[in-house]
Structures are given as C-alpha cells and as structure tokens.
Design an enzyme around this catalytic site. Structure first.
Site, mmCIF file in Angstrom:
data_model
loop_
_atom_site.group_PDB
_atom_site.id
_atom_site.type_symbol
_atom_site.label_atom_id
_atom_site.label_comp_id
_atom_site.label_asym_id
_atom_site.label_seq_id
_atom_site.Cartn_x
_atom_site.Cartn_y
_atom_site.Cartn_z
ATOM 1 N N TYR A 37 0.849 -1.190 0.000
ATOM 2 C CA TYR A 37 0.000 0.000 0.000
ATOM 3 C C TYR A 37 0.890 1.248 0.000
ATOM 4 C CZ TYR A 37 -3.394 3.547 0.861
ATOM 5 O OH TYR A 37 -4.161 4.669 0.710
ATOM 6 N N GLN B 183 -10.559 0.920 1.258
ATOM 7 C CA GLN B 183 -11.003 0.029 0.187
ATOM 8 C C GLN B 183 -9.849 -0.767 -0.408
ATOM 9 O OE1 GLN B 183 -11.302 3.345 0.306
ATOM 10 N NE2 GLN B 183 -11.106 4.345 -1.678
ATOM 11 N N ASN C 62 -2.783 6.515 6.718
ATOM 12 C CA ASN C 62 -3.393 7.303 7.781
ATOM 13 C C ASN C 62 -4.016 6.377 8.825
ATOM 14 O OD1 ASN C 62 -5.847 6.416 6.704
ATOM 15 N ND2 ASN C 62 -6.215 8.319 5.587
ATOM 16 N N SER D 50 3.254 9.512 11.082
ATOM 17 C CA SER D 50 4.700 9.489 11.329
ATOM 18 C C SER D 50 5.081 10.290 12.570
ATOM 19 C CB SER D 50 5.422 10.047 10.109
ATOM 20 O OG SER D 50 6.755 9.621 10.090
ATOM 21 N N GLN E 184 9.831 16.016 9.651
ATOM 22 C CA GLN E 184 8.832 15.024 10.035
ATOM 23 C C GLN E 184 7.460 15.669 10.198
ATOM 24 O OE1 GLN E 184 10.157 12.215 9.784
ATOM 25 N NE2 GLN E 184 8.359 10.979 10.167
ATOM 26 N N HIS F 269 5.007 15.851 7.200
ATOM 27 C CA HIS F 269 4.349 14.647 6.691
ATOM 28 C C HIS F 269 2.830 14.785 6.759
ATOM 29 C CE1 HIS F 269 6.892 11.397 5.384
ATOM 30 N NE2 HIS F 269 7.754 11.646 6.343
ATOM 31 N N GLU G 166 9.159 6.063 16.536
ATOM 32 C CA GLU G 166 9.365 5.473 15.207
ATOM 33 C C GLU G 166 10.773 5.820 14.716
ATOM 34 O OE1 GLU G 166 7.441 5.787 10.699
ATOM 35 O OE2 GLU G 166 7.161 7.426 12.127
ATOM 36 N N HIS G 167 11.075 7.104 14.658
ATOM 37 C CA HIS G 167 12.413 7.587 14.294
ATOM 38 C C HIS G 167 13.051 8.211 15.533
ATOM 39 C CE1 HIS G 167 9.943 8.015 10.561
ATOM 40 N NE2 HIS G 167 10.997 7.438 10.012
ATOM 41 N N ASP H 292 14.899 8.034 5.107
ATOM 42 C CA ASP H 292 13.638 8.059 4.367
ATOM 43 C C ASP H 292 13.848 7.743 2.890
ATOM 44 O OD1 ASP H 292 11.786 8.509 6.305
ATOM 45 O OD2 ASP H 292 11.508 10.641 5.897
ATOM 46 N N GLU I 31 1.023 -36.544 29.059
ATOM 47 C CA GLU I 31 -0.002 -35.590 28.597
ATOM 48 C C GLU I 31 -1.311 -36.285 28.232
ATOM 49 O OE1 GLU I 31 2.564 -31.791 26.956
ATOM 50 O OE2 GLU I 31 1.638 -33.117 25.480
ATOM 51 N N HIS J 299 -0.046 -40.259 20.138
ATOM 52 C CA HIS J 299 1.302 -39.710 19.978
ATOM 53 C C HIS J 299 2.347 -40.731 20.426
ATOM 54 C CE1 HIS J 299 -0.747 -35.893 19.426
ATOM 55 N NE2 HIS J 299 0.409 -35.260 19.247
#
Length: 427
Positions: A124, A186, A209, A233, A255, A258, A322-323, A356, A410, A415
């Site tokens: 994506y 979608q 998003n 971000s 940043q 973004h 994240e960063h 990046d 068990e 088994h």
C-alpha cells in the site's frame, strides 16, 4: 512547540500521548467498508473511490501504456536519484539474507530451518498530499530480493484518475507485478478479500493514515498478515549543547510536514538548546510550502527538558519512537541502551531524511509506541521460516523413549503409539 520542564515520571504517559483518534472512533467506518467490499467487490471499490478520492474510473488497473507514459514523464535527474537509492536499499537488504540453519540435535536427529518467500504480497502506497514513491522502493525491493511471486501495489488516484508518474516508474523498476488505482480502506479490504481486479494477498505492507492502520489491523481478523501497525509518522530527537540547533529544527520540521497528525518531540538536557531550536523552527517553518500542515503538527509536539541522560533515556524508551535521532556528547550511552525505537540516526550529519530515501535502511517503521514490540520492515518481513527434520533408525531409538514418556504423561496415547510402533519394529 510546547515546552515542558522536568516532568515527573507519573505524568510521562499523559505528556507523550499521540495526537491520534482512538480505534473506536474509526472502526465502525472501516467495518462498514470491509463488509461492503467483501460482498460487492469492485462495484463497492468504485463507489468508495468516487466518495473518498473524488474520481470515477473506467478501470482501476494501470495499463502498460500508462507505465510507459510515466517513465517518459519522470526526469532523468529523478530517475538517477531513484536508481541510486535503489542500489543502497538493495545492498542493505541483500546483506540480510541468512543461510540455512542445520543442527544434528542428537545422533541421528537432523533439524534445519530455511527461509521461503511469501508468495503473494500487497503493497500500500499512500498518495494524498505527498506521493510516496520512496515507499515503493522500501517495500518492492526487499519483496523482489525475497523472491515473492506476486507483488501487487495499490495507490489512490488523483482527481484526474492517475497515479503519480514517479510511483509508477519506481514500481516498474522494482518488479511490481500489478498496479491498481485504489486507496484507503477500500485498498486494504481489496487485498483482504480479493475482488475482480484486486488479488487477495497473504500479507499487506505499507504505511497510511489512521483509517488505513485500523483497516490493516482488521485484515488480520480475516487471516491476512500485516507488516505492522504503521500510522501517522513521528520523530523524537535527544540533543544537548553539542547539537546544532538549525539541524535539529530542520529534522523536526521534516517530520512535521508529513501530516497534521504527525508528532515530533525534542528531549534535551539543555534549556539553552531548546530555546535555540524553537527560534530556528519559527524561522525555518515560514519557508516551507507545506507550512499549514507543519504548523498543525508542531502544535501537537513538545520540547521536554530533563536533568540528565538517564532520565532522558527512560522517557524515550517509554515513548518508543518510530524515528530516533541521537545528537549528544554521550551518543554511545543512548545507542547501547535504547530498547524501543524503529530506526536510530546518530550524530549531527545523519538526518532522518537520509533513511527516508537513500541510505539503505527501511523507512517503513512501527509508530504509536509499537516499536516496543514490532520491528521495521526488513527482508525477513517477506519470508517465512520453515523447519525440517529427518530422523534415522538410530535417531528414533535415541529420542523415542523421551517422546513416549512425555506423550503418555499428557494423555496423548496416539502420539506415544506413533513412536512405540517404530521402536518395536527396530527391536
């Protein structure tokens, strides 16, 4: 930016809250779209493309002609830059290949592990206000190195019904097998269920998003894996008087631009540096084309003064950025002790922008504190580890008794029998 001095640890979680909506605010919408697309396929996809992207398409598939047009439209200068970045990303991710792991655990018992590519992956790529063709590199290059057979890309069309030429050029360069003009919830629903034109995939990759993030999480309920929950971000910088204020400000703003829901945080043991950085932000932000977006993000952001590096580190690990940029007199302390971060950038000359685009590391990283439990995208993200074992007559005799005892304890008699039959034949 809001400046906070010496916050008490009990207040950290409140101070470090992300400016995001809760899942409850979004999940209803996502569920509605998922149900519709599962039932109505491309008809529903077209309806949401018109509703959310403002365009009606005759076909949501990108044609070979459109790709050729895009290749011609991208400047030679940009092509060179993309190819340079691709080379570095390829080098770094190729180096992540691992050899087969083979161990004879007991005489006659051989165990090994091999990596296999995920056959079908969905990438994506956000469109919106910034066409992230760099993310195509970050996802398609390792997918290609891993050997994924189907690499399907979805990205939202613009008002003219097109995808940015740089996205198409990069996708074609990196071996993407199918490109589809669809975005948002979608697209994720299409990857999850499959439609007439969107193939169902085994794993979904890519940032987006908050709606896309929740959609990806919902996809996991339908048996589709995801790379990570990657939402708006964020960047945290720890800096002291050894840092150059203009550099720190530029990184924070890089940043912030973004999106309005991005967050940047400065943590410092120097009140003087905080003051200088804030002055630089006021100066530099005025020159940005994305001024309005950056300003909104900056209002969600904070400068936090703490007394020493240990407190700073504890606060940073609590946030799980994240960063994470480290620019102090004590860089090794942070490098050696950071536990929660997606990607780390060290020193005055390592801007987050480098990661990046072109240094070689991957920029698809966990946000919203998920760096406490998730890695960023890497070569292993596109593979599965399969284990193998082969046992000889000697081997089953060596481990058989232990297996019999454990299975019987068990209460799993079948088994036990599977081993006992073999052992009896070897007597």
């Amino acid at each position: 930016m809001n400046t906070i001095l010496n916050p008490q640890q009990k207040d950290w979680s409140k101070i470090l809250e992300r400016p995001t909506k809760t899942v409850d605010d979004i999940e209803g919408t996502v569920n509605e779209v998922f149900t519709d697309i599962q039932k109505n396929g491309d008809i529903a996809v077209a309806r949401y493309t018109k509703k959310f992207d403002g365009v009606s398409l005759d076909s949501n598939l990108v044609s070979a002609f459109e790709i050729k047009e895009a290749i011609d439209a991208v400047s030679e200068e940009l092509k060179e830059a993309i190819n340079f970045a691709k080379e570095n990303i390829t080098k770094f991710h190729t180096a992540q290949k691992t050899k087969k792991v083979f161990v004879e655990t007991t005489n006659g018992v051989s165990c090994w592990q091999e990596k296999r590519p995920i056959q079908k992956v969905g990438l994506y790529i956000p469109g919106g206000t910034a066409p992230l063709f760099s993310t195509v590199l970050m996802l398609a290059v390792p997918a290609q190195i891993a050997g994924c057979k189907e690499i399907v890309l979805c990205s939202p069309p613009n008002k003219e019904g097109d995808i940015h030429p740089a996205i198409l050029y990069t996708a074609n360069l990196c071996g993407v097998t199918k490109i589809i003009k669809v975005g948002g919830i979608q697209a994720i629903a299409g990857f999850t269920f499959g439609t007439e034109t969107i193939p169902q995939v085994y794993k979904i990759f890519g940032p987006g998003n908050q709606f896309v993030t929740v959609a990806k999480q919902l996809a996991t309920k339908h048996g589709v894996a995801i790379d990570m929950p990657a939402g708006p971000s964020e960047l945290l910088i720890v800096a002291d008087d050894s840092a150059k204020a203009s550099y720190v400000a530029s990184d924070l703003l890089s940043q912030a631009e973004h999106g309005a829901d991005s967050q940047v945080i400065l943590v410092s043991t120097s009140k003087e540096l905080i003051k200088k950085v804030e002055e630089e932000i006021e100066k530099q932000i005025k020159e940005l084309p994305r001024l309005e977006i950056a300003q909104k993000a900056i209002t969600n952001s904070k400068s936090i003064f703490v007394e020493n590096d240990k407190i700073a580190l504890d606060l940073i690990n609590e946030y799980g950025p994240e960063h994470f940029i480290v620019c102090t007199n004590n860089n090794n302390f942070y490098i050696d002790n950071i536990e929660n971060a997606g990607s780390v950038f060290i020193g005055n000359y390592t801007p987050e922008s480098a990661g990046d685009y072109a240094s070689g590391t991957n920029h698809t990283l966990p946000t919203n504190g998920f760096s406490k439990s998730y890695s960023g995208v890497n070569l292993d993200s596109f593979t599965k580890a399969i284990t193998f074992q082969e046992i000889s007559k000697e081997g089953i005799q060596n481990i058989g008794r232990s297996v019999e005892i454990m299975a019987a304890t068990e209460g799993l008699q079948a088994h036990k029998n599977a081993v006992t039959l073999r052992l009896n034949d070897l007597k």
